[in-house]
Write an enzyme that holds these catalytic residues in place. Structure first.
Site, PDB file in Angstrom:
ATOM      1  N   LYS A   1       0.819  -1.218   0.000  1.00  0.00           N
ATOM      2  CA  LYS A   1       0.000   0.000   0.000  1.00  0.00           C
ATOM      3  C   LYS A   1       0.852   1.267   0.000  1.00  0.00           C
ATOM      4  O   LYS A   1       0.518   2.258  -0.613  1.00  0.00           O
ATOM      5  CB  LYS A   1      -0.882   0.019   1.254  1.00  0.00           C
TER       6      LYS A   1
ATOM      7  N   ASP B   1      -6.136  -8.740  11.519  1.00  0.00           N
ATOM      8  CA  ASP B   1      -6.135  -8.703  10.056  1.00  0.00           C
ATOM      9  C   ASP B   1      -5.416  -9.924   9.502  1.00  0.00           C
ATOM     10  O   ASP B   1      -4.641  -9.831   8.565  1.00  0.00           O
ATOM     11  CB  ASP B   1      -5.473  -7.418   9.550  1.00  0.00           C
TER      12      ASP B   1
ATOM     13  N   LYS C   1      -5.187 -12.801   7.301  1.00  0.00           N
ATOM     14  CA  LYS C   1      -5.779 -13.239   6.023  1.00  0.00           C
ATOM     15  C   LYS C   1      -4.643 -13.772   5.174  1.00  0.00           C
ATOM     16  O   LYS C   1      -3.473 -13.455   5.457  1.00  0.00           O
ATOM     17  CB  LYS C   1      -6.517 -12.090   5.335  1.00  0.00           C
TER      18      LYS C   1
ATOM     19  N   ASN D   1      -1.586 -11.675   4.280  1.00  0.00           N
ATOM     20  CA  ASN D   1      -0.666 -11.253   5.346  1.00  0.00           C
ATOM     21  C   ASN D   1       0.153 -12.408   5.915  1.00  0.00           C
ATOM     22  O   ASN D   1       0.789 -12.262   6.952  1.00  0.00           O
ATOM     23  CB  ASN D   1      -1.442 -10.590   6.493  1.00  0.00           C
TER      24      ASN D   1
ATOM     25  N   ASP E   1       2.743  -8.085   8.594  1.00  0.00           N
ATOM     26  CA  ASP E   1       1.829  -6.950   8.512  1.00  0.00           C
ATOM     27  C   ASP E   1       0.981  -6.762   9.772  1.00  0.00           C
ATOM     28  O   ASP E   1      -0.148  -7.241   9.855  1.00  0.00           O
ATOM     29  CB  ASP E   1       0.913  -7.099   7.280  1.00  0.00           C
TER      30      ASP E   1
ATOM     31  N   THR F   1     -10.562  -7.299   7.048  1.00  0.00           N
ATOM     32  CA  THR F   1     -11.061  -7.531   5.699  1.00  0.00           C
ATOM     33  C   THR F   1     -12.374  -8.292   5.782  1.00  0.00           C
ATOM     34  O   THR F   1     -12.503  -9.207   6.582  1.00  0.00           O
ATOM     35  CB  THR F   1     -10.018  -8.349   4.902  1.00  0.00           C
TER      36      THR F   1
HETATM   37  P1  AMP Z   1       3.473  -5.337   1.892  1.00  0.00           P
HETATM   38  O1  AMP Z   1       3.823  -3.916   1.633  1.00  0.00           O
HETATM   39  O2  AMP Z   1       3.874  -5.779   3.262  1.00  0.00           O
HETATM   40  O3  AMP Z   1       2.044  -5.655   1.557  1.00  0.00           O
HETATM   41  O4  AMP Z   1       4.384  -6.214   0.920  1.00  0.00           O
HETATM   42  C1  AMP Z   1       4.190  -6.254  -0.470  1.00  0.00           C
HETATM   43  C2  AMP Z   1       4.652  -7.601  -1.026  1.00  0.00           C
HETATM   44  O5  AMP Z   1       6.060  -7.764  -0.863  1.00  0.00           O
HETATM   45  C3  AMP Z   1       4.067  -8.790  -0.299  1.00  0.00           C
HETATM   46  O6  AMP Z   1       2.834  -9.123  -0.839  1.00  0.00           O
HETATM   47  C4  AMP Z   1       5.104  -9.868  -0.521  1.00  0.00           C
HETATM   48  O7  AMP Z   1       4.916 -10.504  -1.756  1.00  0.00           O
HETATM   49  C5  AMP Z   1       6.386  -9.088  -0.539  1.00  0.00           C
HETATM   50  N1  AMP Z   1       7.010  -9.115   0.808  1.00  0.00           N
HETATM   51  C6  AMP Z   1       6.728  -8.293   1.843  1.00  0.00           C
HETATM   52  N2  AMP Z   1       7.490  -8.568   2.910  1.00  0.00           N
HETATM   53  C7  AMP Z   1       8.268  -9.601   2.546  1.00  0.00           C
HETATM   54  C8  AMP Z   1       9.280 -10.369   3.222  1.00  0.00           C
HETATM   55  N3  AMP Z   1       9.604 -10.093   4.490  1.00  0.00           N
HETATM   56  N4  AMP Z   1       9.873 -11.368   2.553  1.00  0.00           N
HETATM   57  C9  AMP Z   1       9.530 -11.648   1.273  1.00  0.00           C
HETATM   58  N5  AMP Z   1       8.595 -10.974   0.584  1.00  0.00           N
HETATM   59  C10 AMP Z   1       7.969  -9.956   1.195  1.00  0.00           C
END
Ligand code: AMP
Length: 288
Positions: free
Chosen positions: A35, A148, A150, A153, A166, A183
């Site tokens: 986001k 949250d 889901k 996350n 998250d 959600t």
């Molecule tokens: P977020 O901003 O936390 O929704 O992250 C966006 C996307 O980045 C997620 O849907 C994952 O595919 C990837 N991602 C986030 N955190 C990690 C992590 N610690 N390790 C690997 N992929 C991650």
């Protein structure tokens, strides 16, 4: 916007360092987009420790007035230490961006895994539910309600171990909460009705997830938001004939999707449930 320039409860790798900056990291491929910014694979230059670096634009945070929520997310996640909770090692910021130093989850999103395989086996589903129940019991002990939970996350590490990520919506509280969040498909009836809610909202969500893991769709899915609300309020639960799911698994779901939050199966009882005992891998890993 964030009061201190850098924070770290412990550091990536073995070195203890408190003031991180972007110069300490070699940035690799993008892992995803969220986001408020992007997540990159990164390596701490000295220790060569691999992390995920979440880059958040301050402008976005200020635009959506998410400053308090982000600070809360960072404080909560830094304080948690559990094999099924994604570690937040530390954070730092510059003029434009905030950087979160996160544990790298090599297996990516559980959600993508679920969509790829359509539905999980009973062994896989039970292992994930047991991991979630253990992580939530730990969070609840620390007075943290996630609210949250889901598939989006939930991340997987290189061994297929589930990691809750998250903490944007989570709260650290000893009292009942009144705010509406979460959600739609995963909302407990007391949240749909905007009534006070407590830890038992996460137990309801475990029931919804267990159903979705086994059948590939959430139990109260409907064409409109209003219909999903109605189905949740009636606990309009039906089990399709396919895929074939055992009655023990259905029994666990029935005991979690109970309208009266006080009557939902406790996290401890989930871990003692015959379906979990029979199917969950005690190591928490599943490479199917
Ligand atoms: P977020 O901003 O936390 O929704 O992250 C966006 C996307 O980045 C997620 O849907 C994952 O595919 C990837 N991602 C986030 N955190 C990690 C992590 N610690 N390790 C690997 N992929 C991650």
């Amino acid at each position: 916007m964030v009061s201190s320039s850098s924070s770290s409860s412990s550091s990536p790798g073995s070195s203890v360092k408190r003031n991180w900056s972007i110069d300490d990291f070699e940035i690799g491929k993008p892992l995803g987009k969220g986001k408020f910014g992007r997540v990159y694979l990164a390596r701490e230059s000295k220790s060569k420790y691999i992390v995920a670096l979440k880059v958040i634009f301050k402008e976005q945070v200020e635009k959506y007035k998410m400053h308090h929520q982000l600070k809360r997310e960072m404080a909560i996640q830094t304080s948690l230490r559990h094999p099924n909770v994604l570690r937040l090692y530390g954070w730092f910021h510059d003029n434009e961006k905030i950087y979160l130093i996160l544990e790298y989850a090599h297996g990516g999103e559980l959600y993508k895994e679920l969509r790829r395989s359509r539905h999980f086996s009973e062994k896989q589903a039970a292992t994930y539910i047991a991991s979630l129940a253990q992580a939530l019991a730990y969070c609840h002990e620390k007075h943290v309600i996630h609210r949250d939970i889901k598939p989006e996350n939930l991340l997987l590490d290189h061994e297929g171990r589930l990691k809750i990520a998250d903490f944007g919506w989570s709260v650290q509280s000893k009292t009942k909460r009144h705010t509406m969040c979460g959600t739609l498909d995963y909302l407990a009836p007391e949240m749909v009705e905007k009534k006070a809610h407590d830890y038992a909202v996460d137990n309801w969500t475990l029931g919804v997830l267990c159903y979705e893991f086994l059948y590939g769709v959430p139990p109260f899915e409907a064409d409109s938001q209003a219909d999903t609300f109605r189905r949740i309020m009636k606990v309009d639960l039906t089990f399709p004939f396919t895929p074939r799911v055992s009655t023990e698994a259905q029994n666990l779901i029935i005991q979690l999707l109970v309208k009266d939050s006080a009557k939902r199966l406790s996290l401890e009882k989930i871990l003692e449930h015959p379906w979990i005992i029979k199917n969950a891998d005690p190591s928490g890993t599943c490479d199917e």
